[in-house]
Write an enzyme that holds these catalytic residues in place. Sequence first.
Site, PDB file in Angstrom:
ATOM      1  N   TRP A   1       6.566 -34.642   9.058  1.00 19.94           N
ATOM      2  CA  TRP A   1       6.460 -33.219   8.697  1.00 19.94           C
ATOM      3  C   TRP A   1       5.847 -32.430   9.835  1.00 19.94           C
ATOM      4  O   TRP A   1       6.306 -31.334  10.176  1.00 19.94           O
ATOM      5  CB  TRP A   1       5.667 -33.046   7.409  1.00 19.94           C
ATOM      6  CG  TRP A   1       6.357 -33.629   6.209  1.00 19.94           C
ATOM      7  CD1 TRP A   1       5.895 -34.645   5.421  1.00 19.94           C
ATOM      8  CD2 TRP A   1       7.635 -33.253   5.672  1.00 19.94           C
ATOM      9  NE1 TRP A   1       6.807 -34.915   4.432  1.00 19.94           N
ATOM     10  CE2 TRP A   1       7.881 -34.077   4.561  1.00 19.94           C
ATOM     11  CE3 TRP A   1       8.583 -32.298   6.030  1.00 19.94           C
ATOM     12  CZ2 TRP A   1       9.040 -33.984   3.785  1.00 19.94           C
ATOM     13  CZ3 TRP A   1       9.750 -32.197   5.269  1.00 19.94           C
ATOM     14  CH2 TRP A   1       9.965 -33.034   4.166  1.00 19.94           C
TER      15      TRP A   1
ATOM     16  N   ASP B   1      -0.530 -26.979   7.212  1.00 19.05           N
ATOM     17  CA  ASP B   1       0.417 -27.353   6.166  1.00 19.05           C
ATOM     18  C   ASP B   1      -0.346 -28.215   5.168  1.00 19.05           C
ATOM     19  O   ASP B   1      -0.730 -29.339   5.484  1.00 19.05           O
ATOM     20  CB  ASP B   1       1.583 -28.135   6.789  1.00 19.05           C
ATOM     21  CG  ASP B   1       2.582 -28.647   5.753  1.00 19.05           C
ATOM     22  OD1 ASP B   1       2.383 -28.408   4.543  1.00 19.05           O
ATOM     23  OD2 ASP B   1       3.566 -29.291   6.172  1.00 19.05           O
TER      24      ASP B   1
ATOM     25  N   LYS C   1       4.322 -30.825  -4.796  1.00 17.30           N
ATOM     26  CA  LYS C   1       3.550 -32.063  -4.816  1.00 17.30           C
ATOM     27  C   LYS C   1       2.356 -31.944  -5.773  1.00 17.30           C
ATOM     28  O   LYS C   1       2.108 -32.823  -6.563  1.00 17.30           O
ATOM     29  CB  LYS C   1       3.050 -32.436  -3.421  1.00 17.30           C
ATOM     30  CG  LYS C   1       4.108 -32.379  -2.320  1.00 17.30           C
ATOM     31  CD  LYS C   1       4.936 -33.641  -2.212  1.00 17.30           C
ATOM     32  CE  LYS C   1       6.122 -33.553  -1.267  1.00 17.30           C
ATOM     33  NZ  LYS C   1       5.981 -32.808  -0.042  1.00 17.30           N
TER      34      LYS C   1
HETATM   35  C1  LIG Z   1       6.966 -32.443   1.153  1.00 14.96           C
HETATM   36  C2  LIG Z   1       6.354 -31.867   2.381  1.00 14.96           C
HETATM   37  C3  LIG Z   1       6.971 -30.819   3.098  1.00 14.96           C
HETATM   38  C4  LIG Z   1       8.334 -30.276   2.743  1.00 14.96           C
HETATM   39  O1  LIG Z   1       8.259 -29.299   1.833  1.00 14.96           O
HETATM   40  P1  LIG Z   1       9.560 -28.476   1.347  1.00 14.96           P
HETATM   41  O2  LIG Z   1       8.932 -27.554   0.369  1.00 14.96           O
HETATM   42  O3  LIG Z   1      10.511 -29.455   0.751  1.00 14.96           O
HETATM   43  O4  LIG Z   1      10.128 -27.784   2.536  1.00 14.96           O
HETATM   44  C5  LIG Z   1       6.295 -30.309   4.195  1.00 14.96           C
HETATM   45  N1  LIG Z   1       5.114 -30.786   4.582  1.00 14.96           N
HETATM   46  C6  LIG Z   1       4.506 -31.798   3.936  1.00 14.96           C
HETATM   47  C7  LIG Z   1       3.177 -32.290   4.411  1.00 14.96           C
HETATM   48  C8  LIG Z   1       5.112 -32.367   2.815  1.00 14.96           C
HETATM   49  O5  LIG Z   1       4.511 -33.380   2.169  1.00 14.96           O
END
Ligand SMILES: *Cc1c(COP(=O)(O)O)cnc(C)c1O
Length: 306
Positions: free
Chosen positions: A45, A115, A139
């Site tokens: 990511w 993030d 999540k």
């Molecule tokens: C799941 C995840 C993403 C992706 O998120 P989307 O909403 O599907 O674009 C980005 N960063 C991390 C750390 C993730 O776990």
Amino acid sequence: MLENYGTFGRRIRSAVLGGGASLQFYMIPANLLINKANYVSTGVWAKKALKEAKFVGNVNVIASSEDKNFNYIPQNIAVEQDADYIHFTTNNTIYGTEFKENQVPNAGKVPLISDMSSDLFALKRDFSKYSLIYAGAQKNIGPAGVTLVVIKKSLLENSRKELPSMINYQTHINDDSMFNTPPAFPIYVVGRTFKWIMKQGGLEVIEENNYKKANVLYDYMDANNDFYKPTVTSKDDRSLMNVTFNLNSPELEAKFIEEAKKRYNMTNLKGHRSVGGVRASIYNACPIEWVEALVKFMEEFKAENK
Ligand SMILES: *Cc1c(COP(=O)(O)O)cnc(C)c1O
């Protein structure tokens, strides 16, 4: 919700957007990368975020854990003080590593951007030291379809103004996240989830529960290291949300995953295809009883297969 965990006054704005965390990988540099940005590379990511930033401008990777397939958190990260911002990923979902608050890079006067898609509101953080945080909801905070972005107003003052409307943070802020049709139902559920968090006793209680949950697994594995091998060896670096481990062979791992499903209907234990192994994702919604049930199965499986 955030107001309970930092003193912000009127210094922040938040927006709920579509496009997932993945759209933020581009929106952040599009709005904020003018001269140069710093990125920390701790997994897939993090690298995806880095890739999008390179479309916009100069990027320096100031730390990486790629040399060991991302199984640790880089220490003593030196942030370039002339960078527009530093971006890192708090929890590395695929690898099972996590920056605890005391491991977060000391950014000095450089805006800290993170993030937090896979551990937002899983533990207490000093949210006030971040200039921008974002998280896809799916999540820990609600259904897929909505992304939370919280940004300090001061960061927007220096942002790029000439941008397509949908990409411009200012558009969404000016229109209270209603520039275009917002995903109303996911937003509603996120609001309910925040209420649920506060009803549990807030992040203090959530964090305590998450440590308890994760430690049930890590403690068991550390005591049964001949059979179950946590992929993250440094205890400080271990994720509270994604517990990753290996068994002694890929065949045994496949059998473990299959038996867990067959006997107890435990699903989604297969590690991400880029790392293999086993991954137990134990987000806020997962009760401790499920973790205890997994450990009970692990014990059973070990006795039969050692
Ligand atoms: C799941 C995840 C993403 C992706 O998120 P989307 O909403 O599907 O674009 C980005 N960063 C991390 C750390 C993730 O776990």
